[in-house]
Structures are given as structure tokens and as C-alpha cells.
Design a protein around this motif. Structure first.
Motif, PDB file in Angstrom:
ATOM      1  N   LEU A 116      11.218 -39.141  16.187  1.00  0.00           N
ATOM      2  CA  LEU A 116      11.169 -37.933  15.357  1.00  0.00           C
ATOM      3  C   LEU A 116      11.636 -36.722  16.159  1.00  0.00           C
ATOM      4  O   LEU A 116      12.383 -35.872  15.650  1.00  0.00           O
ATOM      5  CB  LEU A 116       9.751 -37.721  14.830  1.00  0.00           C
ATOM      6  CG  LEU A 116       9.519 -36.445  14.009  1.00  0.00           C
ATOM      7  CD1 LEU A 116      10.394 -36.438  12.759  1.00  0.00           C
ATOM      8  CD2 LEU A 116       8.034 -36.317  13.636  1.00  0.00           C
ATOM      9  N   ALA A 117      11.221 -36.651  17.425  1.00  0.00           N
ATOM     10  CA  ALA A 117      11.636 -35.523  18.267  1.00  0.00           C
ATOM     11  C   ALA A 117      13.147 -35.522  18.465  1.00  0.00           C
ATOM     12  O   ALA A 117      13.788 -34.456  18.436  1.00  0.00           O
ATOM     13  CB  ALA A 117      10.917 -35.590  19.613  1.00  0.00           C
ATOM     14  N   SER A 135      14.731 -29.905  21.630  1.00  0.00           N
ATOM     15  CA  SER A 135      15.377 -30.550  22.774  1.00  0.00           C
ATOM     16  C   SER A 135      14.431 -30.562  23.961  1.00  0.00           C
ATOM     17  O   SER A 135      14.335 -31.554  24.694  1.00  0.00           O
ATOM     18  CB  SER A 135      16.675 -29.815  23.137  1.00  0.00           C
ATOM     19  OG  SER A 135      17.626 -29.938  22.101  1.00  0.00           O
ATOM     20  N   LEU A 136      13.700 -29.437  24.162  1.00  0.00           N
ATOM     21  CA  LEU A 136      12.717 -29.375  25.233  1.00  0.00           C
ATOM     22  C   LEU A 136      11.593 -30.379  24.993  1.00  0.00           C
ATOM     23  O   LEU A 136      11.166 -31.087  25.910  1.00  0.00           O
ATOM     24  CB  LEU A 136      12.161 -27.957  25.334  1.00  0.00           C
ATOM     25  CG  LEU A 136      11.077 -27.728  26.387  1.00  0.00           C
ATOM     26  CD1 LEU A 136      11.605 -28.050  27.769  1.00  0.00           C
ATOM     27  CD2 LEU A 136      10.577 -26.290  26.328  1.00  0.00           C
ATOM     28  N   ALA A 137      11.112 -30.476  23.751  1.00  0.00           N
ATOM     29  CA  ALA A 137      10.057 -31.442  23.437  1.00  0.00           C
ATOM     30  C   ALA A 137      10.543 -32.873  23.656  1.00  0.00           C
ATOM     31  O   ALA A 137       9.811 -33.728  24.180  1.00  0.00           O
ATOM     32  CB  ALA A 137       9.603 -31.249  21.988  1.00  0.00           C
ATOM     33  N   SER A 138      11.798 -33.145  23.282  1.00  0.00           N
ATOM     34  CA  SER A 138      12.345 -34.485  23.481  1.00  0.00           C
ATOM     35  C   SER A 138      12.437 -34.820  24.962  1.00  0.00           C
ATOM     36  O   SER A 138      12.163 -35.952  25.377  1.00  0.00           O
ATOM     37  CB  SER A 138      13.720 -34.580  22.820  1.00  0.00           C
ATOM     38  OG  SER A 138      14.258 -35.868  22.961  1.00  0.00           O
ATOM     39  N   ASN A 139      12.801 -33.835  25.787  1.00  0.00           N
ATOM     40  CA  ASN A 139      12.851 -34.056  27.239  1.00  0.00           C
ATOM     41  C   ASN A 139      11.468 -34.366  27.791  1.00  0.00           C
ATOM     42  O   ASN A 139      11.312 -35.228  28.663  1.00  0.00           O
ATOM     43  CB  ASN A 139      13.436 -32.830  27.940  1.00  0.00           C
ATOM     44  CG  ASN A 139      14.905 -32.634  27.626  1.00  0.00           C
ATOM     45  OD1 ASN A 139      15.590 -33.577  27.221  1.00  0.00           O
ATOM     46  ND2 ASN A 139      15.392 -31.411  27.800  1.00  0.00           N
ATOM     47  N   ARG A 140      10.460 -33.659  27.303  1.00  0.00           N
ATOM     48  CA  ARG A 140       9.084 -33.924  27.768  1.00  0.00           C
ATOM     49  C   ARG A 140       8.632 -35.320  27.374  1.00  0.00           C
ATOM     50  O   ARG A 140       7.989 -36.028  28.156  1.00  0.00           O
ATOM     51  CB  ARG A 140       8.141 -32.875  27.188  1.00  0.00           C
ATOM     52  CG  ARG A 140       8.323 -31.480  27.778  1.00  0.00           C
ATOM     53  CD  ARG A 140       7.442 -30.472  27.078  1.00  0.00           C
ATOM     54  NE  ARG A 140       7.586 -29.139  27.656  1.00  0.00           N
ATOM     55  CZ  ARG A 140       7.081 -28.040  27.109  1.00  0.00           C
ATOM     56  NH1 ARG A 140       6.395 -28.104  25.974  1.00  0.00           N
ATOM     57  NH2 ARG A 140       7.257 -26.873  27.696  1.00  0.00           N
ATOM     58  N   GLU A 161       9.207 -36.531   5.555  1.00  0.00           N
ATOM     59  CA  GLU A 161       8.307 -37.693   5.604  1.00  0.00           C
ATOM     60  C   GLU A 161       7.829 -37.944   7.027  1.00  0.00           C
ATOM     61  O   GLU A 161       6.640 -38.200   7.270  1.00  0.00           O
ATOM     62  CB  GLU A 161       9.027 -38.925   5.066  1.00  0.00           C
ATOM     63  CG  GLU A 161       8.142 -40.169   5.023  1.00  0.00           C
ATOM     64  CD  GLU A 161       8.867 -41.367   4.437  1.00  0.00           C
ATOM     65  OE1 GLU A 161       8.297 -42.478   4.479  1.00  0.00           O
ATOM     66  OE2 GLU A 161       9.990 -41.201   3.928  1.00  0.00           O
ATOM     67  N   GLY A 162       8.748 -37.889   8.004  1.00  0.00           N
ATOM     68  CA  GLY A 162       8.350 -38.107   9.388  1.00  0.00           C
ATOM     69  C   GLY A 162       7.398 -37.032   9.884  1.00  0.00           C
ATOM     70  O   GLY A 162       6.429 -37.334  10.594  1.00  0.00           O
ATOM     71  N   LEU A 163       7.653 -35.776   9.522  1.00  0.00           N
ATOM     72  CA  LEU A 163       6.756 -34.700   9.934  1.00  0.00           C
ATOM     73  C   LEU A 163       5.382 -34.852   9.304  1.00  0.00           C
ATOM     74  O   LEU A 163       4.362 -34.584   9.947  1.00  0.00           O
ATOM     75  CB  LEU A 163       7.371 -33.349   9.560  1.00  0.00           C
ATOM     76  CG  LEU A 163       8.557 -32.904  10.423  1.00  0.00           C
ATOM     77  CD1 LEU A 163       9.278 -31.717   9.782  1.00  0.00           C
ATOM     78  CD2 LEU A 163       8.082 -32.540  11.830  1.00  0.00           C
ATOM     79  N   GLY A 164       5.355 -35.311   8.026  1.00  0.00           N
ATOM     80  CA  GLY A 164       4.068 -35.529   7.384  1.00  0.00           C
ATOM     81  C   GLY A 164       3.271 -36.612   8.096  1.00  0.00           C
ATOM     82  O   GLY A 164       2.052 -36.486   8.307  1.00  0.00           O
ATOM     83  N   GLY A 165       3.941 -37.718   8.472  1.00  0.00           N
ATOM     84  CA  GLY A 165       3.256 -38.772   9.215  1.00  0.00           C
ATOM     85  C   GLY A 165       2.772 -38.286  10.562  1.00  0.00           C
ATOM     86  O   GLY A 165       1.687 -38.671  11.026  1.00  0.00           O
ATOM     87  N   PHE A 166       3.554 -37.430  11.211  1.00  0.00           N
ATOM     88  CA  PHE A 166       3.151 -36.904  12.506  1.00  0.00           C
ATOM     89  C   PHE A 166       1.893 -36.051  12.386  1.00  0.00           C
ATOM     90  O   PHE A 166       0.944 -36.203  13.173  1.00  0.00           O
ATOM     91  CB  PHE A 166       4.298 -36.077  13.090  1.00  0.00           C
ATOM     92  CG  PHE A 166       3.879 -35.204  14.243  1.00  0.00           C
ATOM     93  CD1 PHE A 166       3.636 -35.742  15.490  1.00  0.00           C
ATOM     94  CD2 PHE A 166       3.696 -33.834  14.061  1.00  0.00           C
ATOM     95  CE1 PHE A 166       3.236 -34.939  16.548  1.00  0.00           C
ATOM     96  CE2 PHE A 166       3.304 -33.028  15.120  1.00  0.00           C
ATOM     97  CZ  PHE A 166       3.075 -33.572  16.369  1.00  0.00           C
ATOM     98  N   PHE A 167       1.864 -35.134  11.413  1.00  0.00           N
ATOM     99  CA  PHE A 167       0.677 -34.292  11.255  1.00  0.00           C
ATOM    100  C   PHE A 167      -0.542 -35.130  10.877  1.00  0.00           C
ATOM    101  O   PHE A 167      -1.668 -34.830  11.291  1.00  0.00           O
ATOM    102  CB  PHE A 167       0.935 -33.208  10.212  1.00  0.00           C
ATOM    103  CG  PHE A 167       1.669 -32.018  10.762  1.00  0.00           C
ATOM    104  CD1 PHE A 167       1.030 -31.132  11.623  1.00  0.00           C
ATOM    105  CD2 PHE A 167       2.997 -31.772  10.437  1.00  0.00           C
ATOM    106  CE1 PHE A 167       1.698 -30.028  12.125  1.00  0.00           C
ATOM    107  CE2 PHE A 167       3.680 -30.684  10.945  1.00  0.00           C
ATOM    108  CZ  PHE A 167       3.027 -29.799  11.797  1.00  0.00           C
ATOM    109  N   GLY A 168      -0.335 -36.193  10.084  1.00  0.00           N
ATOM    110  CA  GLY A 168      -1.454 -37.069   9.754  1.00  0.00           C
ATOM    111  C   GLY A 168      -2.005 -37.753  10.988  1.00  0.00           C
ATOM    112  O   GLY A 168      -3.231 -37.862  11.174  1.00  0.00           O
TER     113      GLY A 168
END
Length: 316
Positions: A304-305, A213-218, A271-278
Motif C-alpha cells: 500500500l505504501a 516515498s519516505l514512509a516506503s523507505n522506512r 479499499e486499501g486505506l480502509g483496510g489499513f485503518f481497520g
């Protein structure tokens, strides 16, 4: 000769009358007609100057008969003491007949000196059936009007004595309303605190259990600069910090499966987390943020957040 001609003309006239009379009689018998009329008011007496008078006039006609709307009374003056304020009409079927209910609101301007009857004037309506037209007169009716004061009240030395004092205003107890308003305000505040706690708003923004939630706010704060490369890199870092905070350790791309094993609430977002790390590898290790943006845009990071934040609240 003249007498003969006059006789022939008289006979011809009689023949013409005899030929026309059956047709006129048939037309009159087949002409539209009102079978029944009823006038109802809320009361017949006790009207003062300025009072409104409602009249409900019910007209029962043959089912094939239509009223001519143009013949309805119009708002305006009817007599020097009477106005029409409004006119409304409704209709419904009543077996083989049709029932019209004409509602007229009159206003009385007769300033009576004593109790008396005043006549509401009659008026005419037109009805059509097929090609025939007939007129019907709604009959006049009466109301009883009353004076506002005596014609000759008892004499008093001071004219002010004819006036009555104003009635004192009643005191309204507002305490029940104040308590109701206070209870409603407390309930609203309590619900707002619950929502702020769930969404990790201030003052709960630092709560560790709401890392995403904090990351989404940022990320929401970076949205206005999402086309800048620097803002894109900040977005990657913000989500990295959220993942690290959720796991209480640094999580790299190779640690993703371990992270998902420890946190089952986020497995649907593998899948979304994998794309993010890539994308993070391309941006920070391959030094190619443009390619990273093409493969995993700022909008996808923000989406994703938000999904991680929802899963975080659901699994909490």
C-alpha cells in the motif's frame, strides 16, 4: 580337344565381357560428376613467409549430388612449406544444380630467396549420388612468393646498419574523448539527481511533498524484521506518519473520506486505506496486533505504501 576347350573358354569370356560392359558404361555415365570448378584468391602474387592465403573453391554439381564431408581437407601440414589453417564449406541451390563453396585458409612458410612460383597441391573430393560414388581431383594452382630481404645486400662495416630505426609513435589527441567523457558523466549525474528527487532519496528524503516515498523507505528498512510484532506496529506508525504528512494534519479512520476528497490522486486506493485503518484500530485500540496482522499483513502495508508513493509522484 585342348584347342576345342580353349576356344569354348574364349567364347564364354567374350560373352561375359559383353554382358558386363553395358552395366559398367551406364554406371560411369550416371556417376556423380563435377560440372565446373573455380578457384579464386585475393591475389596470386606477393606472398611472404607467414602470410595467410585464402582460397575460395566453387564446385558446381548436379542437384542430387552430395559431397562427402569426410573427404574434405583437414587442417595441418600439406607440404614442408605449407599448412592448412581452417576449412569451411557452404552450399546453395543454383537451379537444377548445387553449388558448393569450399573456403580454405593456407599459411605460407616458404622463405624465398627470390621471386618464384609455388604450387598449391591438388586434393581429391568424394561425391555421392544415390548409390554411386565418384572422386574428383581439385587441380593444383600456383602463387607467387617474394623474399623478405635481398640475397646479398651491400656490405656494411657495422651489422647494426642493416637495421632500420623504429618508427616513432604517433601522438593521439585525447581532448575530444575527455570532453565527451566529461559531458557523459555530467549527463549521468543530472539524471541521477532527477531520479533521487523523484524517489525522495538523499538528500531529498526530507521533502514534504514525498511523504509516502519516505514512509516506503522506512518500511523497506523494517522488512528484515517483518515477522516481529514490534516491527509490524512500527510499520503501521510509519504509514500513519506518511498520511498525516501528506495532509498536513492528523488523519484518523473517520477522516478517510475527507482525506480522499482533498487528495484525488489516492482515491483509487480507498479499499486499501480502509483496510489499513481497520488493522490500525485492532492493533492500537483493541490491543490485538496478531489479529491485525492476519487481516492486514506487513506485506500489504508495504505494498500500500508503494502504491501511495507512485500515486504521490504521479499527482505531484
Amino acid at each position: 580337344m585342348c584347342s576345342l576347350m580353349r576356344g569354348i573358354l574364349a567364347i564364354a569370356s567374350m560373352l561375359v565381357v559383353c554382358a558386363i560392359a553395358p552395366a559398367s558404361t551406364l554406371a560411369a555415365a550416371d556417376a556423380p560428376a563435377v560440372k565446373q570448378v573455380t578457384i579464386r584468391t585475393s591475389r596470386d602474387i606477393g606472398y611472404f613467409v607467414g602470410d595467410l592465403i585464402r582460397a575460395d573453391i566453387t564446385l558446381v554439381v548436379d542437384g542430387r549430388t552430395d559431397i562427402d564431408m569426410a573427404s574434405l581437407p583437414r587442417p595441418g601440414a600439406v607440404a614442408y612449406w605449407l599448412d592448412i589453417r581452417s576449412v569451411d564449406i557452404k552450399q546453395r541451390s543454383d537451379g537444377a544444380d548445387r553449388r558448393y563453396v569450399l573456403t580454405i585458409i593456407y599459411q605460407n612458410f616458404y622463405d624465398a630467396l627470390d621471386v618464384r612460383l609455388q604450387e598449391i597441391p591438388a586434393f581429391s573430393l568424394l561425391f555421392h549420388r544415390g548409390g554411386e560414388t565418384a572422386s574428383f581431383d581439385v587441380p593444383a594452382w600456383t602463387i607467387g612468393v617474394s623474399p623478405l630481404r635481398e640475397v646479398a645486400p651491400p656490405a656494411k662495416s657495422d651489422p647494426k646498419d642493416y637495421l632500420r630505426p623504429d618508427r616513432g609513435a604517433s601522438v593521439i589527441d585525447l581532448s575530444p574523448h575527455v570532453w565527451s567523457l566529461t559531458a557523459a558523466a555530467v549527463a549521468v549525474l543530472f539524471c541521477l539527481v532527477l531520479v533521487a528527487h523523484d524517489r525522495a532519496w538523499w538528500p531529498f528524503v526530507r521533502r514534504p511533498a514525498r511523504a509516502f516515498s519516505l514512509a516506503s523507505n522506512r518500511l523497506r528498512g523494517l522488512r528484515s524484521r517483518k515477522n516481529e510484532v514490534a516491527a509490524y506496529l512500527e510499520a503501521l506508525e510509519a504509514l500513519h506518519r506518511g498520511i498525516d504528512q501528506a495532509d498536513n494534519r492528523s488523519v484518523l479512520a473517520d477522516d478517510l473520506e475527507i482525506f480522499l476528497q482533498r487528495h484525488a490522486a489516492y482515491r483509487a486506493l480507498r479499499e486499501g486505506l480502509g483496510g489499513f485503518f481497520g488493522a490500525s484500530r485492532l492493533a492500537f485500540f483493541a490491543n490485538d496486533p496478531e489479529r491485525a496482522r492476519r487481516e492486514f499483513s506487513f506485506d500489504r502495508i508495504e505494498m500500500l505504501a508503494r502504491k501511495l508513493a507512485v500515486a504521490e509522484r504521479t499527482g505531484a
